[in-house]
Design an enzyme around this catalytic site. Sequence first.
Site, PDB file in Angstrom:
ATOM      1  N   LYS A  55       0.847  -1.203   0.000  1.00  0.00           N
ATOM      2  CA  LYS A  55       0.000   0.000   0.000  1.00  0.00           C
ATOM      3  C   LYS A  55       0.877   1.245   0.000  1.00  0.00           C
ATOM      4  O   LYS A  55       0.656   2.183  -0.762  1.00  0.00           O
ATOM      5  CB  LYS A  55      -0.931   0.011   1.223  1.00  0.00           C
ATOM      6  CG  LYS A  55      -2.161  -0.849   1.029  1.00  0.00           C
ATOM      7  CD  LYS A  55      -2.930  -1.077   2.313  1.00  0.00           C
ATOM      8  CE  LYS A  55      -4.018  -2.119   2.090  1.00  0.00           C
ATOM      9  NZ  LYS A  55      -4.651  -2.594   3.308  1.00  0.00           N
ATOM     10  N   GLN A  99      -5.265  -1.190   9.428  1.00  0.00           N
ATOM     11  CA  GLN A  99      -5.177  -2.546   8.874  1.00  0.00           C
ATOM     12  C   GLN A  99      -5.851  -3.561   9.807  1.00  0.00           C
ATOM     13  O   GLN A  99      -5.551  -3.606  10.997  1.00  0.00           O
ATOM     14  CB  GLN A  99      -3.692  -2.905   8.668  1.00  0.00           C
ATOM     15  CG  GLN A  99      -3.461  -4.234   7.988  1.00  0.00           C
ATOM     16  CD  GLN A  99      -3.954  -4.273   6.546  1.00  0.00           C
ATOM     17  OE1 GLN A  99      -3.714  -3.343   5.768  1.00  0.00           O
ATOM     18  NE2 GLN A  99      -4.655  -5.334   6.175  1.00  0.00           N
ATOM     19  N   ASP A 122     -11.421   2.999   3.645  1.00  0.00           N
ATOM     20  CA  ASP A 122     -11.792   1.585   3.593  1.00  0.00           C
ATOM     21  C   ASP A 122     -13.308   1.439   3.404  1.00  0.00           C
ATOM     22  O   ASP A 122     -13.787   0.367   3.064  1.00  0.00           O
ATOM     23  CB  ASP A 122     -11.396   0.888   4.914  1.00  0.00           C
ATOM     24  CG  ASP A 122     -10.259  -0.104   4.730  1.00  0.00           C
ATOM     25  OD1 ASP A 122      -9.976  -0.483   3.574  1.00  0.00           O
ATOM     26  OD2 ASP A 122      -9.654  -0.506   5.747  1.00  0.00           O
TER      27      ASP A 122
END
Length: 295
Positions: A55, A99, A122
């Site tokens: 990422k 995460q 997200d």
Amino acid sequence: MATAHIIDGKATAEQLRVGIAKAVASLAAEHGFMPGLAVVLVGEDPASQVYVRSKGKQTAEAGMASFEHKLPACTGEAELLALVDKLNRDPAVDGILVQLPLPKHIDCKKVIEAIDPAKDVDGFHPLNAGRLATGERALVPCTPAGCLILAKSAATSLAGMNAVIVGRSNIVGKPMAQLLLGQDCTVTIAHSRTRDLPAVVGGADLVVAAVGRAEMIKGAWIKPGAIVIDVGINRVEVGGGKSRLVGDVEYAAAAERASAITPVPGGVGPMTIACLLRNTLEAACARRGIAMPEV
Ligand code: NDP
């Protein structure tokens, strides 16, 4: 002998990333800002470390600022919430990604709800989930957003199709259902309590498999001509201490019946980070009242 068109997620993701990089460069030239993505990793989960590394790399390659926060597994919930609060208030940060999975002593729901919905790249915050469900503009979860791009690449229109999603997680299955409803599909969500899954899958013009069980969806279940999008990432042992990645669909057999299918790896996987970058760009534009460029 496979007859299906193989949907190339790697190439599609690459194309999307190139478009995003161009948009980022022109926004920098016209408006003088650089979108920023903060990624928070708690603990040393090896898979999460790999994701976070790629990422960071792809964020920088797209011309965006990447902020990595690596915290030890023993980090307390309050400490993590304090970091999220700091990132919420940081003007250089347009997107925040914590995460998952988080260590067991941290309430994941509390952390997701603490993220500013405008920075929730997200798309897991209940406000974004609700907006998606009510058809309003929302930051959409990255994996289903990538699946939709791939499904659309395989048909002139998805309207009127019977779409079956196997899996009802908040991360994949449920937002996927909303996205496909938005494309005028007739949507069925199947799960572990579904009766006669082969028959349900057999009625689908579009199958999205998000179960997490290696090759559970058999090729023989697939309706001839269906589009198959395989979200699953499962590592299976092949002997001699070696392993390989397979999806949730029995690929070779399904490819003989489907009109188009995503491979694993090289299908849905590469799209997820590309869609994360797109969400970061979208959040950066929305926060500044600038129209999102076409990418
Ligand atoms: P979850 O474990 O959260 O959800 C799995 C779903 O599958 C559940 O809804 C479960 O039903 C259903 N299920 C389990 N067993 C069966 C069965 N026998 N028959 C029918 N349905 C079943 O998984 P995720 O949604 O997070 O992920 C799914 C897969 O996608 C995993 O392989 C994961 O690795 C992969 N993934 C890939 C990503 C990518 O970037 N490519 C990103 C995210 C996930 P129930 O609700 O009844 O328990």
